[in-house]
Design an enzyme around this catalytic site. Sequence first.
Site, PDB file in Angstrom:
ATOM      1  N   ILE A  12       0.845  -1.207   0.000  1.00 24.00           N
ATOM      2  CA  ILE A  12       0.000   0.000   0.000  1.00 24.00           C
ATOM      3  C   ILE A  12       0.878   1.255   0.000  1.00 24.00           C
ATOM      4  O   ILE A  12       0.590   2.238  -0.689  1.00 24.00           O
ATOM      5  CB  ILE A  12      -0.981  -0.020   1.198  1.00 24.00           C
ATOM      6  CG1 ILE A  12      -1.915  -1.241   1.053  1.00 24.00           C
ATOM      7  CG2 ILE A  12      -1.791   1.271   1.255  1.00 24.00           C
ATOM      8  CD1 ILE A  12      -2.870  -1.459   2.201  1.00 24.00           C
ATOM      9  N   PHE A  81       3.042   3.168   7.043  1.00 23.22           N
ATOM     10  CA  PHE A  81       2.522   1.910   6.471  1.00 23.22           C
ATOM     11  C   PHE A  81       3.295   0.695   6.951  1.00 23.22           C
ATOM     12  O   PHE A  81       3.017  -0.417   6.506  1.00 23.22           O
ATOM     13  CB  PHE A  81       2.632   1.945   4.935  1.00 23.22           C
ATOM     14  CG  PHE A  81       1.821   3.024   4.298  1.00 23.22           C
ATOM     15  CD1 PHE A  81       0.491   2.811   3.967  1.00 23.22           C
ATOM     16  CD2 PHE A  81       2.374   4.259   4.021  1.00 23.22           C
ATOM     17  CE1 PHE A  81      -0.271   3.815   3.384  1.00 23.22           C
ATOM     18  CE2 PHE A  81       1.632   5.267   3.427  1.00 23.22           C
ATOM     19  CZ  PHE A  81       0.306   5.041   3.113  1.00 23.22           C
ATOM     20  N   ASN A 100       6.344  -5.133  16.455  1.00 21.05           N
ATOM     21  CA  ASN A 100       6.486  -4.384  15.199  1.00 21.05           C
ATOM     22  C   ASN A 100       5.474  -3.229  15.120  1.00 21.05           C
ATOM     23  O   ASN A 100       5.841  -2.081  14.860  1.00 21.05           O
ATOM     24  CB  ASN A 100       6.283  -5.326  14.017  1.00 21.05           C
ATOM     25  CG  ASN A 100       6.594  -4.644  12.699  1.00 21.05           C
ATOM     26  OD1 ASN A 100       7.727  -4.653  12.245  1.00 21.05           O
ATOM     27  ND2 ASN A 100       5.605  -4.015  12.099  1.00 21.05           N
ATOM     28  N   TYR A 149      -3.970  -8.618  15.399  1.00 20.19           N
ATOM     29  CA  TYR A 149      -3.713  -7.573  14.402  1.00 20.19           C
ATOM     30  C   TYR A 149      -4.581  -6.346  14.697  1.00 20.19           C
ATOM     31  O   TYR A 149      -4.086  -5.215  14.827  1.00 20.19           O
ATOM     32  CB  TYR A 149      -3.982  -8.131  12.994  1.00 20.19           C
ATOM     33  CG  TYR A 149      -4.026  -7.062  11.931  1.00 20.19           C
ATOM     34  CD1 TYR A 149      -2.963  -6.181  11.770  1.00 20.19           C
ATOM     35  CD2 TYR A 149      -5.133  -6.927  11.094  1.00 20.19           C
ATOM     36  CE1 TYR A 149      -3.007  -5.186  10.804  1.00 20.19           C
ATOM     37  CE2 TYR A 149      -5.187  -5.943  10.129  1.00 20.19           C
ATOM     38  CZ  TYR A 149      -4.126  -5.065   9.986  1.00 20.19           C
ATOM     39  OH  TYR A 149      -4.179  -4.083   9.034  1.00 20.19           O
ATOM     40  N   LYS A 153      -3.494  -2.440  16.098  1.00 22.96           N
ATOM     41  CA  LYS A 153      -3.841  -1.197  15.383  1.00 22.96           C
ATOM     42  C   LYS A 153      -4.684  -0.282  16.267  1.00 22.96           C
ATOM     43  O   LYS A 153      -4.533   0.947  16.236  1.00 22.96           O
ATOM     44  CB  LYS A 153      -4.581  -1.539  14.086  1.00 22.96           C
ATOM     45  CG  LYS A 153      -3.672  -2.094  13.008  1.00 22.96           C
ATOM     46  CD  LYS A 153      -2.728  -1.011  12.514  1.00 22.96           C
ATOM     47  CE  LYS A 153      -1.850  -1.467  11.390  1.00 22.96           C
ATOM     48  NZ  LYS A 153      -1.011  -0.398  10.837  1.00 22.96           N
ATOM     49  N   HIS A 197      -3.937 -13.347   1.247  1.00 26.84           N
ATOM     50  CA  HIS A 197      -5.182 -12.626   0.995  1.00 26.84           C
ATOM     51  C   HIS A 197      -5.968 -13.252  -0.162  1.00 26.84           C
ATOM     52  O   HIS A 197      -5.401 -13.815  -1.093  1.00 26.84           O
ATOM     53  CB  HIS A 197      -4.901 -11.152   0.700  1.00 26.84           C
ATOM     54  CG  HIS A 197      -4.465 -10.387   1.923  1.00 26.84           C
ATOM     55  ND1 HIS A 197      -5.223 -10.330   3.069  1.00 26.84           N
ATOM     56  CD2 HIS A 197      -3.348  -9.681   2.186  1.00 26.84           C
ATOM     57  CE1 HIS A 197      -4.600  -9.605   3.975  1.00 26.84           C
ATOM     58  NE2 HIS A 197      -3.449  -9.201   3.466  1.00 26.84           N
ATOM     59  N   ILE A 215     -12.077 -22.060   0.283  1.00 26.74           N
ATOM     60  CA  ILE A 215     -12.954 -21.110   0.981  1.00 26.74           C
ATOM     61  C   ILE A 215     -12.954 -21.488   2.458  1.00 26.74           C
ATOM     62  O   ILE A 215     -13.365 -22.603   2.815  1.00 26.74           O
ATOM     63  CB  ILE A 215     -14.401 -21.186   0.439  1.00 26.74           C
ATOM     64  CG1 ILE A 215     -14.437 -20.760  -1.036  1.00 26.74           C
ATOM     65  CG2 ILE A 215     -15.337 -20.335   1.292  1.00 26.74           C
ATOM     66  CD1 ILE A 215     -15.831 -20.730  -1.638  1.00 26.74           C
ATOM     67  N   PHE A 216     -12.495 -20.567   3.284  1.00 31.90           N
ATOM     68  CA  PHE A 216     -12.375 -20.860   4.721  1.00 31.90           C
ATOM     69  C   PHE A 216     -13.699 -20.599   5.440  1.00 31.90           C
ATOM     70  O   PHE A 216     -13.989 -19.468   5.817  1.00 31.90           O
ATOM     71  CB  PHE A 216     -11.268 -20.011   5.351  1.00 31.90           C
ATOM     72  CG  PHE A 216      -9.899 -20.320   4.817  1.00 31.90           C
ATOM     73  CD1 PHE A 216      -9.502 -21.632   4.553  1.00 31.90           C
ATOM     74  CD2 PHE A 216      -8.981 -19.299   4.583  1.00 31.90           C
ATOM     75  CE1 PHE A 216      -8.228 -21.913   4.068  1.00 31.90           C
ATOM     76  CE2 PHE A 216      -7.703 -19.571   4.100  1.00 31.90           C
ATOM     77  CZ  PHE A 216      -7.332 -20.884   3.833  1.00 31.90           C
ATOM     78  N   ARG A 229     -16.853  -9.256   3.051  1.00 35.35           N
ATOM     79  CA  ARG A 229     -15.860  -8.188   3.184  1.00 35.35           C
ATOM     80  C   ARG A 229     -16.172  -7.078   2.176  1.00 35.35           C
ATOM     81  O   ARG A 229     -16.905  -7.277   1.212  1.00 35.35           O
ATOM     82  CB  ARG A 229     -14.439  -8.718   2.899  1.00 35.35           C
ATOM     83  CG  ARG A 229     -13.937  -9.738   3.914  1.00 35.35           C
ATOM     84  CD  ARG A 229     -13.577  -9.071   5.241  1.00 35.35           C
ATOM     85  NE  ARG A 229     -13.022 -10.029   6.179  1.00 35.35           N
ATOM     86  CZ  ARG A 229     -13.739 -10.804   6.985  1.00 35.35           C
ATOM     87  NH1 ARG A 229     -15.071 -10.750   6.947  1.00 35.35           N
ATOM     88  NH2 ARG A 229     -13.155 -11.628   7.830  1.00 35.35           N
TER      89      ARG A 229
HETATM   90  N1  UDP Z   1     -10.208 -16.391   2.529  1.00 38.23           N
HETATM   91  C1  UDP Z   1     -10.531 -17.644   2.023  1.00 38.23           C
HETATM   92  N2  UDP Z   1      -9.543 -18.358   1.410  1.00 38.23           N
HETATM   93  C2  UDP Z   1      -8.272 -17.906   1.281  1.00 38.23           C
HETATM   94  C3  UDP Z   1      -7.949 -16.609   1.797  1.00 38.23           C
HETATM   95  C4  UDP Z   1      -8.943 -15.882   2.421  1.00 38.23           C
HETATM   96  O1  UDP Z   1     -11.664 -18.098   2.136  1.00 38.23           O
HETATM   97  O2  UDP Z   1      -7.421 -18.624   0.746  1.00 38.23           O
HETATM   98  C5  UDP Z   1     -11.251 -15.605   3.210  1.00 38.23           C
HETATM   99  C6  UDP Z   1     -10.891 -15.290   4.656  1.00 38.23           C
HETATM  100  O3  UDP Z   1     -11.220 -16.371   5.498  1.00 38.23           O
HETATM  101  C7  UDP Z   1     -11.757 -14.050   4.902  1.00 38.23           C
HETATM  102  C8  UDP Z   1     -11.771 -13.357   3.532  1.00 38.23           C
HETATM  103  O4  UDP Z   1     -11.371 -14.361   2.576  1.00 38.23           O
HETATM  104  O5  UDP Z   1     -13.070 -14.426   5.230  1.00 38.23           O
HETATM  105  C9  UDP Z   1     -10.800 -12.207   3.448  1.00 38.23           C
HETATM  106  O6  UDP Z   1      -9.539 -12.657   3.928  1.00 38.23           O
HETATM  107  P1  UDP Z   1      -8.192 -11.895   3.631  1.00 38.23           P
HETATM  108  O7  UDP Z   1      -7.090 -12.698   4.231  1.00 38.23           O
HETATM  109  O8  UDP Z   1      -8.090 -11.591   2.162  1.00 38.23           O
HETATM  110  O9  UDP Z   1      -8.354 -10.494   4.358  1.00 38.23           O
HETATM  111  P2  UDP Z   1      -8.731 -10.123   5.897  1.00 38.23           P
HETATM  112  O10 UDP Z   1     -10.210  -9.825   5.876  1.00 38.23           O
HETATM  113  O11 UDP Z   1      -8.357 -11.275   6.761  1.00 38.23           O
HETATM  114  O12 UDP Z   1      -7.915  -8.925   6.173  1.00 38.23           O
END
Ligand code: UDP
Length: 333
Positions: A12, A81, A100, A149, A153, A197, A215-216, A229
Amino acid sequence: MKILVVGGAGYIGSHTVYELIRAGHEVVVLDNLATGRRDAVHPDARFYWGDIRNGRDITRVFDIESSAEFKNKPIEVVMHFAAKLIVPESVSQPLAYYENNVEGVRTLLEAMVDRDIKRLVFSSTAAVYGELEGGICREDDLTCPINPYGETKLACEKMIQWVSAAHDMQYCIFRYFNVAGADASLAIGLDKDNLTHIIPLVMQTALGLRDKFYIFGSDYDTPDGTCVRDYIHVTDLAQAHVLGADYLLKTSDSLIANLGSGDGYSVKQVLDAAQGLFEVPFEYAPRRPGDPARLIANTTRVHEMLGWHPQLSLTDILKSDYDFRRKLMQKEV
Ligand code: UDP
């Protein structure tokens, strides 16, 4: 104006440097290159290697930049940043995040107070909100992070506010939602090992660099069970920083503002949008620790205070990340 971008070699930060230079500002970058890349720093920016956890690295830049060599023109605004920002990593390594992110900002503020530098633009995150009812986040809402995290912040936000009150410092704290995409030139983008990400991982899958996208979690309290998101193009986000610096210079006020599009997309909707453009094999996997179900920005404040409106869509974000990654692959052959 002369602006110091701390972490200007990172994702960024480097995009913000490009936008500041396009807007005609004089830009100085301080970065320890731990995750940033020297070649991501715009050629017209002056680069200093240094670590913000070492106060002398920072005051050295302030002193050199305000010396006769640079026409006694001091740095007017600092942008920060240089932080760690991976939610699951923060869950497994909380101390590294405190060291950090929090210690880095404490040292930076100390150096700014010491050299009487009065304006700071700070990168914060939607992760400070935690699990808000409904998931729409307003700046005045309760902040209750659910991962280290977000906690680090939030600690920095509070530290900045206390320092501002004690030392008459102005701040612009931006709470980022999900930032992705690459500069239109494709000279810079998110170029890191161990990407975590969603958008870069979907695009690496589309390009055949990964077998599958996972997909988590599919059991969240959202319409399709996957996390929601708010995605914002890094160039739109970077342009908000140019406006943030102008705001600090032209007013005597401070500001905390969300930077997002105001629209929520589930993980499955992002995948569907990508599949409209490319082939992306996927599978469902268990939830990832630290993920809130929904984070969507209310963007009224940034519209009203800075006149900022994002110009680029989710499709623009997906395409630009894809194009950047394809270019990286071509460079590697
Ligand atoms: N996510 C996912 N599979 C991946 C990476 C991310 O399903 O391989 C999902 C993650 O669980 C969250 C969303 O995508 O619900 C955004 O995650 P990311 O890590 O991109 O950004 P965050 O919101 O954590 O900053």
